[in-house]
Structures are given as structure tokens and as C-alpha cells.
Design a protein around this motif. Sequence first.
Motif, short mmCIF file in Angstrom:
data_model
loop_
_atom_site.label_atom_id
_atom_site.label_comp_id
_atom_site.label_asym_id
_atom_site.label_seq_id
_atom_site.Cartn_x
_atom_site.Cartn_y
_atom_site.Cartn_z
N ASN A 1 2.38 7.62 -6.18
CA ASN A 1 1.70 8.46 -6.85
C ASN A 1 2.01 9.90 -6.53
O ASN A 1 1.42 10.82 -7.51
CB ASN A 1 0.35 8.27 -6.45
CG ASN A 1 -0.40 6.97 -6.90
OD1 ASN A 1 0.35 6.64 -8.22
ND2 ASN A 1 -1.22 6.49 -6.31
N LYS B 1 -3.02 1.05 7.60
CA LYS B 1 -3.16 1.80 6.31
C LYS B 1 -3.46 3.30 6.61
O LYS B 1 -3.09 4.09 5.78
CB LYS B 1 -4.36 1.11 5.69
CG LYS B 1 -4.18 0.48 4.70
CD LYS B 1 -5.51 -0.20 3.93
CE LYS B 1 -5.40 -0.26 2.49
NZ LYS B 1 -6.56 -0.85 1.85
N GLU C 1 2.85 14.85 0.86
CA GLU C 1 2.30 16.05 -0.34
C GLU C 1 2.49 17.35 0.41
O GLU C 1 2.76 18.23 -0.43
CB GLU C 1 0.98 15.69 -0.35
CG GLU C 1 0.77 14.31 -1.46
CD GLU C 1 -0.63 13.72 -1.80
OE1 GLU C 1 -0.83 13.10 -2.59
OE2 GLU C 1 -1.45 14.13 -0.71
N ASP D 1 -1.81 6.69 5.02
CA ASP D 1 -2.74 7.76 4.27
C ASP D 1 -2.04 9.14 5.16
O ASP D 1 -1.86 10.11 4.29
CB ASP D 1 -3.90 7.47 4.47
CG ASP D 1 -4.83 6.43 3.76
OD1 ASP D 1 -3.99 6.09 2.75
OD2 ASP D 1 -5.87 5.88 4.34
N TYR E 1 0.90 -1.26 0.14
CA TYR E 1 0.01 -0.04 0.18
C TYR E 1 0.93 1.30 -0.08
O TYR E 1 0.56 2.18 -0.71
CB TYR E 1 -1.02 -0.03 1.27
CG TYR E 1 -1.85 1.31 1.21
CD1 TYR E 1 -3.11 1.04 0.28
CD2 TYR E 1 -1.95 2.15 2.30
CE1 TYR E 1 -3.73 2.09 0.12
CE2 TYR E 1 -2.91 3.08 2.10
CZ TYR E 1 -3.94 2.91 1.39
OH TYR E 1 -4.68 4.26 1.25
N VAL F 1 1.31 9.97 3.57
CA VAL F 1 1.14 10.53 2.14
C VAL F 1 0.80 11.85 2.23
O VAL F 1 1.22 12.56 1.48
CB VAL F 1 0.15 9.55 1.19
CG1 VAL F 1 -0.07 10.14 -0.04
CG2 VAL F 1 0.67 8.04 1.20
N LYS F 2 -0.48 11.97 3.09
CA LYS F 2 -0.73 13.50 3.15
C LYS F 2 0.18 14.40 3.46
O LYS F 2 0.58 15.57 2.93
CB LYS F 2 -2.01 13.62 4.15
CG LYS F 2 -3.15 13.25 3.49
CD LYS F 2 -4.43 13.89 4.51
CE LYS F 2 -5.83 13.52 3.91
NZ LYS F 2 -6.80 13.26 4.91
N GLN G 1 2.57 1.85 -3.43
CA GLN G 1 1.85 2.27 -4.42
C GLN G 1 1.47 3.69 -4.18
O GLN G 1 1.31 4.47 -5.33
CB GLN G 1 0.35 1.34 -4.42
CG GLN G 1 -0.63 1.72 -5.16
CD GLN G 1 -1.87 0.90 -4.91
OE1 GLN G 1 -2.40 1.09 -3.57
NE2 GLN G 1 -2.60 0.16 -5.62
N GLN G 2 0.90 4.07 -2.91
CA GLN G 2 0.70 5.48 -2.57
C GLN G 2 1.51 6.45 -2.82
O GLN G 2 1.53 7.61 -3.38
CB GLN G 2 -0.07 5.43 -1.12
CG GLN G 2 -1.48 4.64 -1.12
CD GLN G 2 -2.40 5.18 -1.95
OE1 GLN G 2 -2.88 6.35 -2.03
NE2 GLN G 2 -3.22 4.16 -2.69
#
Length: 412
Positions: free
Chosen positions: A324, A394, A405, A398, A317, A401-402, A320-321
Amino acid sequence: MSEISTSPITIEQVRADFPILSREVNGRSLVYFDNAATSQKPRYVLNAIEDYYKKINANVHRGVHHLSQRATDEYEEAREAVKRFINAKSIKEINFTKGTTESINLVAHSFGRKFIGKGDEIIISTLEHHSNIVPWQILCEEVGATLKIIPVNEKGEIDIDAYENLLSEKTKLVSIVYISNSLGTINPVNAIIEKAHEVGAKVLLDGAQAIPHQAVNVQALDCDFLAFSSHKMCGPTGMGILYGKENILEEMLPYQAGGEMIKEVTFEKTTYNALPFKFEAGTPNIAGGIALMAAIEYLEKVGWEFIENQEQMLLDYATQQLSNIEGLRIVGTAENKASVVSFLLGDHHPYDVGVILDQLGIAVRTGHHCCQPLMKRLGIEGTCRASFTFYNTKEEIDALVKGVERANRMLS
Ligand code: PMP
């Protein structure tokens, strides 16, 4: 043991076992992704430490009194637990040290200074942690041996053909990391061990990152030594293990000298204690051993199936995340990989990314991860490393990832 549930385990139950996971950092829920540096500790392990000091505390192997006998029994039970955990043949093969680093240094000192000499060769790989490089450099300098290095490809996989070409009758030892702490590469250790044995070389596995993530069976692997640390497998710091085959340990020089490691001392001649005490001079880390046993019991109860499934899911996961995200490059893309994702974000310095993540309560490691030669080979100074374990979720990925970003926006 009553504190450990025997029914099928859920991630919520697992997380509830770790008090630290419910704390906040910088006003946010902690997201702990620095497990390759050290793991968090479940209540079961914390209680074992407290119980020992509250109810048993005494020195081991020397007293006739009740407490000393209790302490000795529990400390030696811990050795049995480690033997079971890695499927060693005998407790004589389980030496307690203060960590992977000391275990490797012990082999360099006690095996190296006796069995490696001028003109001999030691093989390590480009993936190694400094603790599996520097002891061999010092040894080679001292005895006149040569250090040979297995190269890695761009993905962070070792070149097995190059390894075979390095092997010869001059090779006395191959010392290799099982799972890379900085990239997560899982090395083909079965083949490495087999090839080394064909030329008569011994093999030391640096198991620091392997032991917490998968079952390690020293008899099936047929490694000659295995070094690992308690603190990366839910146990306390200051406690480590050196597994060694009994016949090799018997032949090795003592490591440190003092109490415990002797049979008889006279001013004329001293004889050494039997294994495993021969390598354990001085008062050991008694609470550390007992708490390590609790960590093993805890991992056994959680079970490898849960651990491996959870970690594989997290690795897939996260890969993959994170892939991106614009400008993000994953460093270390081996086919066979453990739950570590090292990455670079555009031209931004990993440290700056790490600081922004920390402000969001997300703990990652930044820098060279004690693998400077590997970073040099990859042409980088360091990475941001998120390392996952079975109590991560998971949702935490998330959040990462945030966070990444956000770092991307802030630093651009
Ligand atoms: N080898 C590897 C692969 C590691 O990840 C580490 C810890 N980062 C070590 C060796 C050294 O372990 P310790 O600091 O517990 O002695």
C-alpha cells in the motif's frame, strides 16, 4: 527441559523466551527483522552454553575422566537430535561443520574432487547465495568441469523447463537453494531432485533458510546432501551441519586432516576414522553442538504448526501493508514464498532506507544479500529485506510500515 512450557504456546510466551527482544535500540523497542541473516537465541539455548562451560567443559572422544565422558555423551546426543530433526537414517550421515558455507565447501572438496572431472557439469540456479556459487566455480576451474545456471523469471522463480533442458548424462551434481535468502522463493525441490536422479546426478540442497521455517525430511526428499547452519535456527554461530547419504560419504575423500579423523597413523600409511568422524578433524565446537541440540529441542516444543502459522500470517500481512505504500515495489513475488519481503522504495537507495529504519530501532538488511548474480539478473543493485520469524508480531510490521513511510517522506 523444565524451562520449556508444554501447554499451548502463545506469542507472548515465545517472545518472553528471547531476552534480546525486550531491549531497546536507539531509544525504541527493538524490531528485529534480520532473521534470514541470523536468528535470535532463546534463554534455553543461552543456558545450555553457560551450563556446558560451567559444569562440563572437557574435550570429547578422548578422555577417560568423568567430564570428558559427559562432554562426549552430550555432544553425541546432539548428533542424535539432528538426525531426528531431519529424519536421517543414521548418525553416520550427520557431519558437524561450522556452517552452511563449510558444509558446501566440504562437498566441493571431498565429493567434487573425486567424482567430478573434465567435461562434467554442475548445475546451480540464479537464486544462489555466493556460498553455493564460488565453491563450484573453484572446483570447475580446477578439474575442468562446467557450471550451468538455471534461469529465473521476473518473480524470482526458477525456470523448471530450462532446468530439465540443462540436465544430461554429463550432469554430476545439482546444488540448489531450498528457500532463497534474498527473495524468499521456495524452490520445487522434490521435482528438482527427482529429475536430477533420472540422469544419475546427485543433489545438494542449501537448506540454510529452509530448516528454521518448516519440517525438512531428508528421507522423504531423497536429497543426497543437505547443508544448514545452527545460527539461523535459534542455535549458536560457528556450528553447522552437513547431512549426506551414508554410501556417498563413505566413498568421499577426507576434508581436513588431523586428530579425530584418523583410525591409525604411521609414517608409512594413515587410515581414516569411520563416519561421521572421518570429516571432523580437530577439537570440534562442543558447546556449539550442545547448544544446537537445545535449539532443536526448543523448536520442537514451539512446534511447526505455531511456527508456520505465525510466519504465514506475518508474510501475508507485511506483503499487503507494504504494497500500500506509494512507490514501494516488492522484489520477489513467487507463488510459493517464505517469510521474506525484499523491497525497493522509489529511487531511494536501500542503504538510506535501512539507516532511517535503524534510527527507529528496526533492523532490516540492505544490499545484495550475498546474491550479486541474482541482483544483476533483476537489474538492481540490492534491496531492503525484512525477514520474519515466529517470534515477530503484526505490531512490529505496523512499526516497519510506519518507518518505511517516514523514510519515504524524509528521502523525497
Ligand atoms: N545459503 C543461504 C541461502 C544463506 O541464507 C546463507 C546465510 N545467509 C548461507 C548459505 C551461508 O550460511 P553461513 O554464513 O551460516 O555459512
